[in-house]
Design a protein around this motif. Sequence first.
Motif, PDB file in Angstrom:
ATOM      1  N   LEU A 293       0.823  -1.209   0.000  1.00  0.00           N
ATOM      2  CA  LEU A 293       0.000   0.000   0.000  1.00  0.00           C
ATOM      3  C   LEU A 293       0.859   1.262   0.000  1.00  0.00           C
ATOM      4  N   LEU A 294       2.008   1.222   0.655  1.00  0.00           N
ATOM      5  CA  LEU A 294       2.877   2.395   0.719  1.00  0.00           C
ATOM      6  C   LEU A 294       3.435   2.750  -0.649  1.00  0.00           C
ATOM      7  N   ILE A 295       3.813   1.751  -1.453  1.00  0.00           N
ATOM      8  CA  ILE A 295       4.424   2.011  -2.756  1.00  0.00           C
ATOM      9  C   ILE A 295       3.436   1.844  -3.905  1.00  0.00           C
ATOM     10  N   PHE A 298      -1.056   3.499  -7.901  1.00  0.00           N
ATOM     11  CA  PHE A 298      -2.364   4.022  -8.280  1.00  0.00           C
ATOM     12  C   PHE A 298      -2.733   5.224  -7.415  1.00  0.00           C
ATOM     13  N   ASP A 299      -3.515   6.107  -7.983  1.00  0.00           N
ATOM     14  CA  ASP A 299      -3.876   7.358  -7.303  1.00  0.00           C
ATOM     15  C   ASP A 299      -5.007   7.108  -6.309  1.00  0.00           C
ATOM     16  N   ILE A 300      -4.692   6.343  -5.285  1.00  0.00           N
ATOM     17  CA  ILE A 300      -5.635   6.046  -4.215  1.00  0.00           C
ATOM     18  C   ILE A 300      -4.875   6.126  -2.897  1.00  0.00           C
ATOM     19  N   LEU A 301      -5.610   6.260  -1.823  1.00  0.00           N
ATOM     20  CA  LEU A 301      -5.043   6.193  -0.475  1.00  0.00           C
ATOM     21  C   LEU A 301      -3.868   7.174  -0.303  1.00  0.00           C
ATOM     22  N   TYR A 302      -4.138   8.455  -0.606  1.00  0.00           N
ATOM     23  CA  TYR A 302      -3.177   9.542  -0.374  1.00  0.00           C
ATOM     24  C   TYR A 302      -1.860   9.313  -1.119  1.00  0.00           C
ATOM     25  N   ARG A 303      -1.938   9.009  -2.417  1.00  0.00           N
ATOM     26  CA  ARG A 303      -0.704   8.744  -3.168  1.00  0.00           C
ATOM     27  C   ARG A 303       0.284   9.918  -3.139  1.00  0.00           C
TER      28      ARG A 303
END
Length: 556
Positions: A293-295, A298-303
């Motif tokens: 999720l950190l790397i 995709f432009d989701i979850l505060y990219r």
Amino acid sequence: MKKGKPKMALRVDIPATTPTRTITAVTSMLWEDLINNPKKGESGGGGGDHINRKKIQCAEKMIRSAFVELYRGLGLLKTYSSLNMVAFTKILKKFDKVANQQASPSYLREVKKSHFISSDKAVRLMDEVECIFTKHFANNDRKKTMKFLRPQQQKESHMVTFFVGLFTGCFVSLFSVYAILAHLSGIFSPTTGRSYVETVYPVFSVFALLSLHLFMYGCNLFMWKATRINHNFIFEFQPSNSLKYRDSFLICTTFMTSVVGAMVIHLLLRAAGFSPSQVDAIPGVLILIFIALLICPFDILYRPTRYYFLRIMRNIACSPLYKVLLVDIFMADQLTSQIPLLRHMESTACYFIAGTFKTHRYETCNSGKLYRDLVYLISFLPYYWRAMQCLRRYIEESDVNQLANMGKYVSAMLAAGARLTYAKKENHLWFAIVLVTSAFATIYQLYWDFVKDWGLLNPKSKNKWLRDDLILKNKSIYYMSIGLNVVLRVAWVETVMGFRFKMVESRMLDFFLASLEVIRRGHWNFYRLENEHVSNVGKCKAVKPVTVPFRDADSD
């Protein structure tokens, strides 16, 4: 015949401000010397028109940034003009009310005639920048231009608040279930506790300390907003991408809900009779999920926030090769308070890479020479990075205070090394070394906290032993904060008191002390930025200086 106007020779010159640009510049220079120069004699100088494509792309990015900063600066100038007009109008209204006169109309007529108020040059220049940017950088797409020049701030959503409350309730419920299951299964008993503490404790401690730090950062954001400390301006954040305090709380509660949920599943599977090698893989899977999720591209979850965080961590890890910004200093200071987290990450990596989660041979990691040597390295790294940042700033600014600040982190490294050695060699000599080095480092750190970072303990201040400009109206809060910081700074005393605890109690005490250090850092953060706001904000620039990537080749 008329002589044509001589063409001006321009050279693409990308400043080597980062290691990547430095390597690219050296490679490009060698390439031009080895490949292009021999061709100049053959082609009559035509080889001089060769320009590296990557260099052109970098130059285009720099020019685009320059246009964005120019447009932003013109907008600030326009706002400054209108705010001054509004302020002058309010001052005149107040004067008329107090003096019982009608002087406003005559003064306002003169002010409105002034060039500073009546000129529309800033507006015309903004329109010109919009046209140029639309033509050359946005493919004649005005909407795309406005996304660069006027990024819209994110609207605060009530859904964020709703999910914060939802995940908080889930966390409390799951933690209650976990406490009951842990008590019934007896995982913290002396007989079975070692297995659980060695396998699960380091992984879940990483997430717990990280979540606590996010919670403290959310509290910092809330307090900075309540006291009108412009942290976005000081840290040079983009307002459209920066985290709000609700976002920080949402990430924190999501983290802890996921972690405690995994802990409950782990206990249930153990109680159901699954093999330990299968069950103990759950923490490793959880780590892999969060790394993914950190790397995640995709432009989701505060990219934007995630990638900005990764860039900051890269700058810190490569210190002193990158230019040091305030946000890099701030994040490196956070790492100095998360050394227990880094050591837990070392334990976790060793546990899963060495495959001891299958064999449950804990001595593979705990007693290995490489592992014990890495403990020193990990304990030194945050202080080393921070010291290298001070060295870089001293080289650039020639400020002796930076050398003194570097000395603080060197003393902290010596104290940390002495305590680690004393834990292995408990004798009177190392006990004396620990006391001397830790006491010196603590006094050094306390002085720097209060005098340099917080700007307090000024004997000549109108606010006794504080500073002249205070954000909080209640002065007693500052005195209590000084006392609290002193108490939390000397928590290391517990490590040399000689108390003997069992395995489980010892690990819980270590986690408690690590949590206190994270709380101290969050408490420190508020006053650090408050001092930056009232004392050093004049050093900040509203518009970033941008270097133009072209220069006259004849000037060489």
